[in-house]
Design a protein around this motif. Structure first.
Motif, PDB file in Angstrom:
ATOM      1  N   ALA A   1       0.821  -1.211   0.000  1.00 53.87           N
ATOM      2  CA  ALA A   1       0.000   0.000   0.000  1.00 53.87           C
ATOM      3  C   ALA A   1       0.856   1.264   0.000  1.00 53.87           C
ATOM      4  CB  ALA A   1      -0.933   0.008   1.208  1.00 53.87           C
ATOM      5  N   PHE A   2       2.027   1.195   0.619  1.00 55.43           N
ATOM      6  CA  PHE A   2       2.870   2.391   0.711  1.00 55.43           C
ATOM      7  C   PHE A   2       3.704   2.630  -0.548  1.00 55.43           C
ATOM      8  CE2 PHE A   2       1.355   2.310   4.927  1.00 55.43           C
ATOM      9  CZ  PHE A   2       1.525   3.591   5.430  1.00 55.43           C
ATOM     10  N   ASP A   3       3.499   1.788  -1.579  1.00 54.78           N
ATOM     11  CA  ASP A   3       4.038   2.098  -2.906  1.00 54.78           C
ATOM     12  C   ASP A   3       3.068   2.977  -3.688  1.00 54.78           C
ATOM     13  OD1 ASP A   3       6.304   0.664  -2.441  1.00 54.78           O
ATOM     14  OD2 ASP A   3       5.696  -1.103  -3.591  1.00 54.78           O
ATOM     15  N   LEU A   4       1.878   3.168  -3.151  1.00 59.62           N
ATOM     16  CA  LEU A   4       0.879   4.030  -3.768  1.00 59.62           C
ATOM     17  C   LEU A   4       1.150   5.484  -3.400  1.00 59.62           C
ATOM     18  CD1 LEU A   4      -2.186   1.833  -2.737  1.00 59.62           C
ATOM     19  CD2 LEU A   4      -1.250   2.003  -5.054  1.00 59.62           C
ATOM     20  N   HIS A   5       0.464   6.398  -4.076  1.00 66.79           N
ATOM     21  CA  HIS A   5       0.558   7.804  -3.696  1.00 66.79           C
ATOM     22  C   HIS A   5      -0.810   8.459  -3.860  1.00 66.79           C
ATOM     23  CE1 HIS A   5       1.366   7.923  -8.100  1.00 66.79           C
ATOM     24  NE2 HIS A   5       0.633   9.026  -8.042  1.00 66.79           N
ATOM     25  N   ILE A   6      -0.950   9.649  -3.284  1.00 64.25           N
ATOM     26  CA  ILE A   6      -2.230  10.356  -3.271  1.00 64.25           C
ATOM     27  C   ILE A   6      -2.269  11.354  -4.414  1.00 64.25           C
ATOM     28  CG2 ILE A   6      -3.683  11.968  -1.975  1.00 64.25           C
ATOM     29  CD1 ILE A   6      -1.339   9.613  -0.145  1.00 64.25           C
ATOM     30  N   ALA A   7      -3.361  11.311  -5.182  1.00 65.26           N
ATOM     31  CA  ALA A   7      -3.552  12.247  -6.296  1.00 65.26           C
ATOM     32  C   ALA A   7      -4.453  13.387  -5.825  1.00 65.26           C
ATOM     33  CB  ALA A   7      -4.168  11.526  -7.487  1.00 65.26           C
ATOM     34  N   GLY A   8      -3.859  14.403  -5.247  1.00 66.03           N
ATOM     35  CA  GLY A   8      -4.633  15.528  -4.734  1.00 66.03           C
ATOM     36  C   GLY A   8      -4.800  15.439  -3.232  1.00 66.03           C
ATOM     37  N   ARG A   9      -3.921  16.072  -2.498  1.00 64.63           N
ATOM     38  CA  ARG A   9      -3.867  15.906  -1.047  1.00 64.63           C
ATOM     39  C   ARG A   9      -4.908  16.753  -0.326  1.00 64.63           C
ATOM     40  NH1 ARG A   9       2.301  14.854   0.688  1.00 64.63           N
ATOM     41  NH2 ARG A   9       2.900  13.561  -1.079  1.00 64.63           N
ATOM     42  N   LEU A  10      -5.218  16.328   0.891  1.00 63.29           N
ATOM     43  CA  LEU A  10      -6.073  17.087   1.798  1.00 63.29           C
ATOM     44  C   LEU A  10      -5.315  17.356   3.087  1.00 63.29           C
ATOM     45  CD1 LEU A  10      -9.500  15.198   1.471  1.00 63.29           C
ATOM     46  CD2 LEU A  10      -8.861  17.366   0.395  1.00 63.29           C
ATOM     47  N   ASP A  11      -5.667  18.461   3.765  1.00 67.90           N
ATOM     48  CA  ASP A  11      -5.066  18.764   5.057  1.00 67.90           C
ATOM     49  C   ASP A  11      -5.469  17.718   6.088  1.00 67.90           C
ATOM     50  OD1 ASP A  11      -4.038  21.069   3.937  1.00 67.90           O
ATOM     51  OD2 ASP A  11      -5.697  22.323   4.654  1.00 67.90           O
ATOM     52  N   ALA A  12      -4.735  17.651   7.177  1.00 70.50           N
ATOM     53  CA  ALA A  12      -5.008  16.658   8.221  1.00 70.50           C
ATOM     54  C   ALA A  12      -6.424  16.785   8.770  1.00 70.50           C
ATOM     55  CB  ALA A  12      -3.992  16.794   9.357  1.00 70.50           C
ATOM     56  N   ASP A  13      -6.930  18.011   8.890  1.00 75.33           N
ATOM     57  CA  ASP A  13      -8.254  18.210   9.476  1.00 75.33           C
ATOM     58  C   ASP A  13      -9.383  18.159   8.454  1.00 75.33           C
ATOM     59  OD1 ASP A  13      -7.579  20.563   8.205  1.00 75.33           O
ATOM     60  OD2 ASP A  13      -8.280  21.886   9.803  1.00 75.33           O
ATOM     61  N   THR A  14      -9.055  17.976   7.180  1.00 69.30           N
ATOM     62  CA  THR A  14     -10.057  17.911   6.122  1.00 69.30           C
ATOM     63  C   THR A  14     -10.425  16.460   5.843  1.00 69.30           C
ATOM     64  OG1 THR A  14      -9.182  19.922   5.114  1.00 69.30           O
ATOM     65  CG2 THR A  14     -10.594  18.554   3.743  1.00 69.30           C
TER      66      THR A  14
ATOM     67  N   LEU B   1      -8.124  10.254  -3.900  1.00 67.32           N
ATOM     68  CA  LEU B   1      -7.792   9.286  -4.934  1.00 67.32           C
ATOM     69  C   LEU B   1      -6.373   8.789  -4.708  1.00 67.32           C
ATOM     70  CD1 LEU B   1      -9.302  11.057  -8.082  1.00 67.32           C
ATOM     71  CD2 LEU B   1     -10.328   9.267  -6.662  1.00 67.32           C
ATOM     72  N   VAL B   2      -6.192   7.483  -4.804  1.00 70.42           N
ATOM     73  CA  VAL B   2      -4.914   6.851  -4.495  1.00 70.42           C
ATOM     74  C   VAL B   2      -4.537   5.926  -5.658  1.00 70.42           C
ATOM     75  CG1 VAL B   2      -3.641   5.451  -2.830  1.00 70.42           C
ATOM     76  CG2 VAL B   2      -5.516   6.907  -2.047  1.00 70.42           C
ATOM     77  N   THR B   3      -3.283   5.972  -6.090  1.00 74.81           N
ATOM     78  CA  THR B   3      -2.863   5.198  -7.249  1.00 74.81           C
ATOM     79  C   THR B   3      -1.356   4.972  -7.212  1.00 74.81           C
ATOM     80  OG1 THR B   3      -2.907   5.145  -9.693  1.00 74.81           O
ATOM     81  CG2 THR B   3      -2.508   7.268  -8.645  1.00 74.81           C
ATOM     82  N   ASP B   4      -0.861   4.152  -8.147  1.00 75.55           N
ATOM     83  CA  ASP B   4       0.579   4.071  -8.376  1.00 75.55           C
ATOM     84  C   ASP B   4       0.905   4.449  -9.819  1.00 75.55           C
ATOM     85  OD1 ASP B   4      -0.449   1.850  -9.634  1.00 75.55           O
ATOM     86  OD2 ASP B   4       0.680   0.378  -8.473  1.00 75.55           O
ATOM     87  N   ASP B   5      -0.032   5.098 -10.480  1.00 72.48           N
ATOM     88  CA  ASP B   5       0.112   5.541 -11.866  1.00 72.48           C
ATOM     89  C   ASP B   5       0.396   7.040 -11.871  1.00 72.48           C
ATOM     90  OD1 ASP B   5      -0.199   6.338 -14.510  1.00 72.48           O
ATOM     91  OD2 ASP B   5      -1.926   5.043 -14.885  1.00 72.48           O
TER      92      ASP B   5
END
Length: 243
Positions: A91-104, A109-113
């Motif tokens: 799972a930690f080979d994936l990355h986030i496409a468009g981050r959110l703040d900790a409180d949001t 969306l999560v992918t490895d592409d």
């Protein structure tokens, strides 16, 4: 795709193990020894280890309902990474496409592409993102139309040279419909860019304060009834939106 990432997607090796393997000289690309982990490989390249041709697994695409006090990062910091919630191999080979703040909270969306995620977050793509926003101060009938027009025309954020792109503001509820001790107005805001803390800064620019923020939609991908902390694979139609 980076050569070390290609090896990870073709084997059970970790990124660290792939880099060690590269240093050993056992990896060849199109018959030539390759030791540079950052080397870019493409579909028409042949990558081998000890003569065995590697074939990368298909890319993975997920939607996650992020909960508060988690971070969109591949490492834990003050708060844990959202990737702990996605129960898949590596799972930690994936990355986030468009981050959110900790409180949001809300849609992540999560992918490895990498190419796909670039199409999600690139400002040039003008991808719409819709947020439900809870505000400290009222937005009353007298100033609603003017405020909608200001968001549509673009706002001047502190520290920015250019105005924000046109944004769509819709009032959902007023103080007499909600718990006044928590917030005074509830709105939906749709933007097509992703500046640092943009939604919070936009409302600060018009004299209001965001006290709650939740992302509901990216492009045509909708969070829907996915429960907080839950995730699922994206459908082929959802994936195709950003290919």
């Amino acid at each position: 795709m980076r050569l070390d990432k290609f090896i990870c997607k073709s084997t059970e090796l970790t990124r660290t193990e792939a880099k060690k393997l590269l240093k050993s000289g056992e990896v060849r690309v199109n018959g030539e020894v390759a030791k540079n982990a950052a080397m870019q490989v493409h579909e028409n390249n042949t990558v081998t280890i000890d003569g065995q041709v590697l074939s990368a697994r298909g890319s993975r695409y997920y939607i996650l309902h992020k909960v508060a006090d988690t971070i969109c990062s591949n490492v834990d910091e003050v708060y844990p990474s959202v990737l702990h919630a996605i129960e898949v191999d590596k799972a930690f080979d994936l990355h986030i496409a468009g981050r959110l703040d900790a409180d949001t909270t809300g849609l992540v969306l999560v992918t490895d592409d990498g190419r796909w995620s670039h199409n999600v977050i690139s400002p040039k793509k003008h991808c719409q993102k819709t947020y439900r926003v809870w505000l400290r101060s009222d937005i009353d009938d007298d100033n609603l139309a003017a405020l909608v027009a200001r968001f549509d025309s673009g706002l001047q954020l502190q520290g920015e040279d250019d105005l924000t792109r046109p944004a769509i503001l819709t009032r959902v509820a007023q103080a007499d419909l909600v718990d006044e001790t928590a917030y005074r107005s509830e709105v939906l805001l749709t933007i097509t860019e992703g500046k640092y803390h943009q939604v919070k800064r936009m409302f600060a620019a018009v004299g209001n304060r965001v006290i709650g923020l939740h992302r509901e939609q990216i492009g045509e991908i909708v969070l829907g009834d996915l429960a907080p902390g839950e995730w699922r694979e994206l459908t082929e139609d959802e994936i195709a939106q950003f290919t």
